[in-house]
Design a protein around this motif. Structure first.
Motif, PDB file in Angstrom:
ATOM      1  N   UNK A  42      40.625  28.010  20.171  1.00  0.00           N
ATOM      2  CA  UNK A  42      40.408  27.258  21.539  1.00  0.00           C
ATOM      3  C   UNK A  42      40.355  28.491  22.657  1.00  0.00           C
ATOM      4  N   UNK A  43      41.375  29.321  22.772  1.00  0.00           N
ATOM      5  CA  UNK A  43      41.280  30.431  23.624  1.00  0.00           C
ATOM      6  C   UNK A  43      40.073  31.202  23.493  1.00  0.00           C
ATOM      7  N   UNK A  44      39.668  31.417  22.434  1.00  0.00           N
ATOM      8  CA  UNK A  44      38.448  32.430  22.268  1.00  0.00           C
ATOM      9  C   UNK A  44      37.137  31.729  22.673  1.00  0.00           C
ATOM     10  N   UNK A  45      37.064  30.369  22.709  1.00  0.00           N
ATOM     11  CA  UNK A  45      36.001  29.917  23.031  1.00  0.00           C
ATOM     12  C   UNK A  45      35.914  29.074  24.229  1.00  0.00           C
ATOM     13  N   UNK A  75      31.156  24.645  27.600  1.00  0.00           N
ATOM     14  CA  UNK A  75      31.805  23.238  26.835  1.00  0.00           C
ATOM     15  C   UNK A  75      31.198  22.313  27.082  1.00  0.00           C
ATOM     16  N   UNK A  76      30.700  21.724  25.965  1.00  0.00           N
ATOM     17  CA  UNK A  76      29.898  20.210  25.974  1.00  0.00           C
ATOM     18  C   UNK A  76      30.942  19.015  26.316  1.00  0.00           C
ATOM     19  N   UNK A 128      33.298  19.597  22.768  1.00  0.00           N
ATOM     20  CA  UNK A 128      32.850  20.165  21.303  1.00  0.00           C
ATOM     21  C   UNK A 128      34.255  20.818  20.989  1.00  0.00           C
ATOM     22  N   UNK A 129      34.951  21.386  21.750  1.00  0.00           N
ATOM     23  CA  UNK A 129      36.218  21.844  21.189  1.00  0.00           C
ATOM     24  C   UNK A 129      37.075  21.201  20.750  1.00  0.00           C
ATOM     25  N   UNK A 136      41.593  24.104  32.517  1.00  0.00           N
ATOM     26  CA  UNK A 136      41.761  25.184  31.606  1.00  0.00           C
ATOM     27  C   UNK A 136      43.100  25.301  31.436  1.00  0.00           C
ATOM     28  N   UNK A 137      44.051  24.473  31.406  1.00  0.00           N
ATOM     29  CA  UNK A 137      45.616  24.599  31.421  1.00  0.00           C
ATOM     30  C   UNK A 137      46.159  23.357  30.983  1.00  0.00           C
TER      31      UNK A 137
END
Ligand code: IPD
Ligand code: CA
Ligand code: CA
Length: 252
Positions: A19-22, A27-28, A41-42, A95-96
């Protein structure tokens, strides 16, 4: 069981790295049932990653997972319960403040649970035969604390509506905290930072905390005091067993 437990810790940390790498890329976002019920998508890719690793190592095991309606009954055989991103709205907006959750059952008996707070790199895991730890540090069992030295975790709407008396209970405490993630909230209960957590959630939201909490003196009940069904969305409380009678004076 130890190998499986270690495997679960490895794949949840791997999923966190994934997840962190993407997450800084596109992000869809899609709406599921309504505008605030979102999936990305993630969420889907992380769930696929976890399932492929589980199936690769344990092909006979089954999965009960949030996305794509994967619903093997929890009381039949070996079952992995997965919430690939708990707190998807936080994930999208902040994002957290989101977690990955895994719970593992054999014939309906919880063997271990894991809640991974990805951005804080905090892994809460244990239950069954394993001590409950945060990043390897054992958590103590519930220690008595009065309402007037405690904070309450709750769903915002249920608090605003004084649902079943939640606001009446909250008034006995130092206040409420609303984190927008069942996993992070229930982890805070087990860490002794919240008196309890009140919400309207699904089996994948509560399974991991249910298994870990049992080991530390916490109970998970519907607001009318029944065991949860591991099958549907229910209004629940995750509280110290020792506080149940006192809490019931306010929760009607
Ligand atoms: C949600 C979060 C939220 C809770 C919702 C859950 P999700 O999980 O835990 O805090 O209020 O009921 O569905 O959809 O982000 O995995
Ligand atoms: Ca969830
Ligand atoms: Ca989720």
């Amino acid at each position: 069981m130890k190998n499986k437990y270690q495997f679960a810790q490895e794949i949840i940390r791997e999923a966190g790295h994934f997840i962190k790498s993407k997450m800084d890329h596109y992000i869809h976002v899609e709406e599921k049932t309504q505008f605030d019920d979102l999936v990305t998508n993630l969420d889907k890719e992380t769930q696929e990653l976890l399932i492929s690793k589980i199936k690769n190592c344990y092909p006979e095991d089954n999965v009960f997972a949030e996305e794509d309606d994967i619903r093997h009954p929890i009381n039949q055989g070996n079952v992995w319960v997965l919430d690939p991103i708990d707190g998807t709205v936080n994930f999208i907006v902040q994002g957290d403040h989101f977690a990955i959750m895994i719970a593992y059952f054999e014939a309906g008996v919880g063997k271990f649970g894991l809640i991974y707070d990805v951005m804080r790199n905090l892994l809460y895991c244990g239950g069954g035969e394993f001590p409950v730890c945060v990043n390897g540090r054992p958590l103590p069992e519930y220690e008595e604390k009065p309402f007037n030295r405690s904070l309450l975790g709750t769903n915002a709407c249920m608090y605003a509506d004084n649902y079943h008396g939640i606001r009446d209970l909250a008034k006995q405490t130092l206040g409420v905290r609303v984190y927008g993630g069942a996993g992070i909230s229930m982890a805070q209960v087990m860490a002794g930072q919240l008196l309890g957590y009140f919400s309207h959630i699904q089996p994948w939201d509560y399974a991991a905390a249910y298994i870990m909490g049992k080991k530390l003196g916490y109970t998970l009940l519907t607001l009318d005091g029944h065991p949860v069904d591991f099958n549907s969305r229910q209004t629940i409380m995750f509280i110290p067993q020792a506080k149940l009678t006192e809490i019931k004076k306010y929760i009607k």
